[in-house]
Design a protein around this motif. Structure first.
Motif, mmCIF file in Angstrom:
data_model
loop_
_atom_site.group_PDB
_atom_site.id
_atom_site.type_symbol
_atom_site.label_atom_id
_atom_site.label_comp_id
_atom_site.label_asym_id
_atom_site.label_seq_id
_atom_site.Cartn_x
_atom_site.Cartn_y
_atom_site.Cartn_z
ATOM 1 N N GLU A 41 1.026 -1.141 0.077
ATOM 2 C CA GLU A 41 -0.062 0.102 0.052
ATOM 3 C C GLU A 41 0.894 1.258 -0.020
ATOM 4 O O GLU A 41 1.927 1.230 0.520
ATOM 5 N N PHE A 42 0.435 2.307 -0.823
ATOM 6 C CA PHE A 42 1.052 3.527 -0.720
ATOM 7 C C PHE A 42 -0.004 4.607 -0.929
ATOM 8 O O PHE A 42 -1.319 4.292 -1.321
ATOM 9 N N ASN A 43 0.551 5.884 -0.941
ATOM 10 C CA ASN A 43 -0.652 6.974 -1.136
ATOM 11 C C ASN A 43 -0.067 7.761 -2.520
ATOM 12 O O ASN A 43 1.125 7.980 -2.742
ATOM 13 N N VAL A 44 -1.079 8.046 -3.193
ATOM 14 C CA VAL A 44 -0.803 8.825 -4.706
ATOM 15 C C VAL A 44 -1.783 9.809 -4.536
ATOM 16 O O VAL A 44 -3.187 9.854 -4.609
ATOM 17 N N ASP A 45 -1.372 11.089 -4.551
ATOM 18 C CA ASP A 45 -2.167 12.430 -4.479
ATOM 19 C C ASP A 45 -3.026 12.381 -3.472
ATOM 20 O O ASP A 45 -4.220 12.640 -3.438
ATOM 21 N N GLY A 46 -2.687 11.818 -2.286
ATOM 22 C CA GLY A 46 -3.350 11.595 -0.990
ATOM 23 C C GLY A 46 -4.552 10.642 -0.842
ATOM 24 O O GLY A 46 -5.267 10.279 0.176
ATOM 25 N N ARG A 47 -4.529 9.712 -1.928
ATOM 26 C CA ARG A 47 -5.260 8.752 -2.009
ATOM 27 C C ARG A 47 -4.452 7.217 -1.676
ATOM 28 O O ARG A 47 -3.752 7.154 -2.433
ATOM 29 N N LYS A 48 -5.054 6.433 -0.959
ATOM 30 C CA LYS A 48 -4.587 4.955 -0.978
ATOM 31 C C LYS A 48 -4.690 4.307 -2.329
ATOM 32 O O LYS A 48 -5.599 4.223 -2.822
ATOM 33 N N THR A 49 -3.472 3.453 -2.638
ATOM 34 C CA THR A 49 -3.422 2.830 -3.895
ATOM 35 C C THR A 49 -2.551 1.309 -3.328
ATOM 36 O O THR A 49 -2.035 1.657 -2.460
ATOM 37 N N PHE A 50 -3.114 0.445 -4.217
ATOM 38 C CA PHE A 50 -2.505 -0.931 -3.665
ATOM 39 C C PHE A 50 -1.952 -1.456 -5.209
ATOM 40 O O PHE A 50 -2.603 -1.329 -6.218
ATOM 41 N N THR A 51 -0.780 -1.859 -5.221
ATOM 42 C CA THR A 51 0.127 -2.409 -6.269
ATOM 43 C C THR A 51 0.628 -3.888 -5.892
ATOM 44 O O THR A 51 1.101 -4.078 -4.456
ATOM 45 N N GLY A 52 0.276 -4.876 -6.658
ATOM 46 C CA GLY A 52 0.747 -6.250 -6.243
ATOM 47 C C GLY A 52 1.110 -7.096 -7.390
ATOM 48 O O GLY A 52 0.961 -6.788 -8.702
ATOM 49 N N THR A 53 1.670 -8.201 -6.960
ATOM 50 C CA THR A 53 2.364 -9.107 -8.057
ATOM 51 C C THR A 53 1.483 -10.507 -7.916
ATOM 52 O O THR A 53 1.120 -10.624 -6.640
ATOM 53 N N ILE A 54 1.116 -11.069 -9.010
ATOM 54 C CA ILE A 54 -0.021 -12.081 -8.836
ATOM 55 C C ILE A 54 0.941 -13.202 -9.649
ATOM 56 O O ILE A 54 1.163 -13.002 -10.867
ATOM 57 N N ARG A 55 1.089 -14.447 -9.103
ATOM 58 C CA ARG A 55 2.138 -15.452 -9.860
ATOM 59 C C ARG A 55 1.042 -16.750 -9.805
ATOM 60 O O ARG A 55 0.424 -17.175 -8.822
ATOM 61 N N ASP A 56 1.077 -17.207 -11.171
ATOM 62 C CA ASP A 56 0.299 -18.660 -11.369
ATOM 63 C C ASP A 56 1.182 -19.455 -10.607
ATOM 64 O O ASP A 56 2.239 -20.002 -11.091
ATOM 65 N N ILE A 57 0.523 -20.404 -9.866
ATOM 66 C CA ILE A 57 1.190 -21.544 -9.170
ATOM 67 C C ILE A 57 0.708 -22.838 -9.440
ATOM 68 O O ILE A 57 0.802 -23.757 -8.567
ATOM 69 N N SER A 58 -0.055 -22.752 -10.592
ATOM 70 C CA SER A 58 -0.711 -24.194 -10.828
ATOM 71 C C SER A 58 0.353 -25.377 -11.024
ATOM 72 O O SER A 58 0.149 -26.418 -10.388
ATOM 73 N N ASN A 59 1.543 -25.093 -11.644
ATOM 74 C CA ASN A 59 2.393 -26.184 -11.673
ATOM 75 C C ASN A 59 2.906 -26.596 -10.370
ATOM 76 O O ASN A 59 3.068 -27.720 -9.924
ATOM 77 N N ARG A 60 3.126 -25.892 -9.525
ATOM 78 C CA ARG A 60 3.721 -25.959 -8.190
ATOM 79 C C ARG A 60 2.798 -26.810 -7.326
ATOM 80 O O ARG A 60 3.099 -27.697 -6.815
ATOM 81 N N LYS A 61 1.410 -26.260 -7.619
ATOM 82 C CA LYS A 61 0.484 -27.093 -6.726
ATOM 83 C C LYS A 61 0.306 -28.443 -7.285
ATOM 84 O O LYS A 61 0.154 -29.475 -6.358
ATOM 85 N N GLU A 62 0.489 -28.753 -8.529
ATOM 86 C CA GLU A 62 0.311 -30.235 -9.069
ATOM 87 C C GLU A 62 1.496 -30.820 -8.641
ATOM 88 O O GLU A 62 1.224 -32.040 -8.132
ATOM 89 N N LEU A 63 2.531 -30.322 -8.249
ATOM 90 C CA LEU A 63 3.762 -31.143 -8.121
ATOM 91 C C LEU A 63 3.641 -31.466 -6.514
ATOM 92 O O LEU A 63 4.022 -32.508 -6.195
ATOM 93 N N GLU A 64 2.818 -30.486 -5.818
ATOM 94 C CA GLU A 64 3.005 -30.753 -4.336
ATOM 95 C C GLU A 64 1.776 -31.748 -4.169
ATOM 96 O O GLU A 64 2.013 -32.915 -3.290
#
Length: 211
Positions: free
Chosen positions: A112-135
């Motif tokens: 979370e951070f602020n831009v022009d006084g408003r809260k903004t959220f930036t995130g990374t999203i990773r597809d973990i389908s292969n990892r879950k299949e291996l698990e």
């Protein structure tokens, strides 16, 4: 001279961050305090099957299963009102939804951070389908009898081959068993505590804000 050099360094930093964002294999998204998507990098389309430009102005809930949407909206509203996070938002395992309706496992980290006084959220999203299949495969093998191959066998019995693949030659199978996933089905990525990736996300968000 010093001011000119500072401007050049700032531009170089912005260029490097833009390159990271554009070439990242993970989806990188920025949303505002209404959960509206304001930025989406090219990998977003590869993972979710929807062009980034088409997502701008859409709600983040577009990328969630329907059963999660209202929960996300309520959690974000509660966080904005109270400022009290209910969970960490670093490397959270959740469920995403592709444009074709397919649901798949994802790992999400938000800051979370602020831009022009408003809260903004930036995130990374990773597809973990292969990892879950291996698990899942490793857990299945962990419950099979070493001699018969049937399920229900002890999980600490050495199994030839698996030790080499997951824990080193000849190691007992129990050493190769992965821990239970850290997913929190009741959680939401935008109600946690800022974590280590926050600095990187802030730089990415600045790029998004300037786009």
């Amino acid at each position: 001279a010093e001011e000119k050099k500072a401007i050049e360094l700032a531009r170089e930093g912005e260029t490097r961050q833009r390159m990271v964002t554009e070439t990242s294999a993970d989806a990188i998204l920025s949303i505002d305090d209404r959960s509206i998507i304001r930025f989406a990098n090219p990998a977003t389309e590869e993972i979710f099957g929807c062009p980034g430009d088409a997502l701008i102005g859409q709600s983040l809930t577009t990328l969630m299963p329907e059963s999660f949407r209202q929960r996300h909206v309520a959690a974000l509203a509660r966080y904005l009102e109270t400022g009290n996070p209910s969970m960490s938002w670093h490397a959270i395992e959740l469920t995403g939804r592709r444009a074709n309706g397919e649901e798949f496992p994802i790992e999400v980290s938000f800051a979370e951070f602020n831009v022009d006084g408003r809260k903004t959220f930036t995130g990374t999203i990773r597809d973990i389908s292969n990892r879950k299949e291996l698990e899942a495969q490793l857990r299945d093998l962990a419950t099979r009898d070493a001699l018969t191959g049937r399920g229900g066998g002890p999980v600490d019995r050495p199994v030839a081959g698996l030790g080499v693949a997951a824990a080193g030659g000849g190691a007992p199978l129990k050493q190769a068993v992965l821990p239970p996933p850290r997913a929190d089905p009741g959680g939401d990525p935008v109600v946690g505590t800022p974590s280590a990736p926050a600095a990187r996300h802030t730089q990415v968000a600045n790029i998004a804000h300037q786009s």
